[in-house]
Design a protein around this motif. Structure first.
Motif, PDB file in Angstrom:
ATOM      1  N   GLU A  48       0.838  -1.129  -0.096  1.00  0.00           N
ATOM      2  CA  GLU A  48       0.071   0.100  -0.133  1.00  0.00           C
ATOM      3  C   GLU A  48       0.725   1.366  -0.048  1.00  0.00           C
ATOM      4  OE1 GLU A  48      -2.665  -0.349   3.354  1.00  0.00           O
ATOM      5  OE2 GLU A  48      -4.100  -1.655   1.790  1.00  0.00           O
ATOM      6  N   LEU A  66       0.670   4.024  -2.843  1.00  0.00           N
ATOM      7  CA  LEU A  66       0.562   5.491  -2.691  1.00  0.00           C
ATOM      8  C   LEU A  66       1.568   6.383  -3.106  1.00  0.00           C
ATOM      9  CD1 LEU A  66      -0.906   5.274   1.079  1.00  0.00           C
ATOM     10  CD2 LEU A  66      -2.112   6.058  -1.100  1.00  0.00           C
ATOM     11  N   SER A  87      -3.038   8.326  -5.769  1.00  0.00           N
ATOM     12  CA  SER A  87      -3.740   9.093  -4.660  1.00  0.00           C
ATOM     13  C   SER A  87      -4.441   8.453  -3.495  1.00  0.00           C
ATOM     14  CB  SER A  87      -4.841  10.001  -5.152  1.00  0.00           C
ATOM     15  OG  SER A  87      -6.023   9.251  -5.632  1.00  0.00           O
ATOM     16  N   TRP A  88      -4.590   9.109  -2.624  1.00  0.00           N
ATOM     17  CA  TRP A  88      -5.643   8.145  -1.433  1.00  0.00           C
ATOM     18  C   TRP A  88      -6.939   7.612  -1.883  1.00  0.00           C
ATOM     19  CZ3 TRP A  88      -4.106   6.426   3.158  1.00  0.00           C
ATOM     20  CH2 TRP A  88      -3.051   6.750   3.527  1.00  0.00           C
ATOM     21  N   LEU A  93      -6.382   4.477  -3.693  1.00  0.00           N
ATOM     22  CA  LEU A  93      -6.294   3.297  -2.828  1.00  0.00           C
ATOM     23  C   LEU A  93      -7.692   3.142  -2.127  1.00  0.00           C
ATOM     24  CD1 LEU A  93      -4.230   1.459  -1.318  1.00  0.00           C
ATOM     25  CD2 LEU A  93      -4.576   3.262   0.454  1.00  0.00           C
ATOM     26  N   ALA A  94      -8.431   4.207  -1.822  1.00  0.00           N
ATOM     27  CA  ALA A  94      -9.726   3.924  -1.421  1.00  0.00           C
ATOM     28  C   ALA A  94     -10.681   2.857  -2.046  1.00  0.00           C
ATOM     29  CB  ALA A  94     -10.530   5.222  -1.129  1.00  0.00           C
ATOM     30  N   ASP A 103      -9.995  10.798   6.914  1.00  0.00           N
ATOM     31  CA  ASP A 103      -9.755  10.489   5.368  1.00  0.00           C
ATOM     32  C   ASP A 103      -8.101  10.364   5.126  1.00  0.00           C
ATOM     33  OD1 ASP A 103     -12.325  10.120   4.681  1.00  0.00           O
ATOM     34  OD2 ASP A 103     -12.473  12.158   4.047  1.00  0.00           O
ATOM     35  N   GLU A 104      -7.622   9.803   4.428  1.00  0.00           N
ATOM     36  CA  GLU A 104      -6.378   9.673   3.855  1.00  0.00           C
ATOM     37  C   GLU A 104      -5.460   9.208   4.863  1.00  0.00           C
ATOM     38  OE1 GLU A 104      -4.782  13.268   1.953  1.00  0.00           O
ATOM     39  OE2 GLU A 104      -6.460  13.337   0.517  1.00  0.00           O
ATOM     40  N   THR A 105      -5.943   8.362   5.639  1.00  0.00           N
ATOM     41  CA  THR A 105      -5.129   7.511   6.567  1.00  0.00           C
ATOM     42  C   THR A 105      -5.588   5.943   6.502  1.00  0.00           C
ATOM     43  OG1 THR A 105      -6.981   7.207   8.250  1.00  0.00           O
ATOM     44  CG2 THR A 105      -5.170   9.123   8.262  1.00  0.00           C
ATOM     45  N   LYS A 106      -4.584   5.084   6.591  1.00  0.00           N
ATOM     46  CA  LYS A 106      -5.027   3.628   6.210  1.00  0.00           C
ATOM     47  C   LYS A 106      -6.112   3.168   7.258  1.00  0.00           C
ATOM     48  CE  LYS A 106      -0.324   2.299   4.539  1.00  0.00           C
ATOM     49  NZ  LYS A 106       0.734   1.311   4.632  1.00  0.00           N
ATOM     50  N   TYR A 114      -9.737   2.821   5.533  1.00  0.00           N
ATOM     51  CA  TYR A 114     -10.067   1.857   4.510  1.00  0.00           C
ATOM     52  C   TYR A 114     -10.144   0.377   5.131  1.00  0.00           C
ATOM     53  CZ  TYR A 114      -8.941   6.024   2.302  1.00  0.00           C
ATOM     54  OH  TYR A 114      -9.210   7.545   2.048  1.00  0.00           O
TER      55      TYR A 114
END
Length: 116
Positions: free
Chosen positions: A39, A43, A47-48, A51-52, A64-67, A70
């Motif tokens: 991951e 990244l 983008s995040w 990944l989402a 948002d924008e943290t592992k 998700y």
């Protein structure tokens, strides 16, 4: 126990992958699923939001924008894995996250229909 909302963008991405024949029908999910390092590498190039789209669940209350945001990954960040969908159905069912469970189940049925 954390609560999860269904990530509708991920459902849409999974259907697109199936339609584009970007899937693996027979894999060992314990080996194929992406690890933290995978991951992180992803990244560096994406983008995040990208990944989402690989996660059917969004952790309620996580930033948002943290592992941590998700959950319920279904592919290897390149292709959807049938074994990944099965794992999501099982985990979501076990933890009583019905919306995620049903979405993964529907995707699994769609994949099986498309691949005969």
């Amino acid at each position: 126990m954390a609560r999860y909302a269904l990530n509708k963008d991920a459902v849409r991405k999974a259907r697109q992958l199936i339609d584009a024949k970007q899937y693996v029908l027979d894999s060992d999910w314990g080996v194929a699923q992406p690890r933290a390092d995978d991951e992180n590498s992803y990244l560096e190039r994406h983008s995040w939001a990208d990944l989402a789209e690989w996660h059917l669940g969004l952790t309620e209350g996580a930033a948002d924008e943290t592992k941590a945001r998700y959950a319920f990954v279904y592919g290897d960040l390149r292709r959807l894995h049938r074994s990944g969908l099965i794992a999501v159905v099982y985990r979501a069912s076990s933890w009583k996250h019905k919306e995620v469970e049903l979405a993964a189940h529907d995707l699994l049925q769609y994949l099986d229909k498309v691949t005969g």
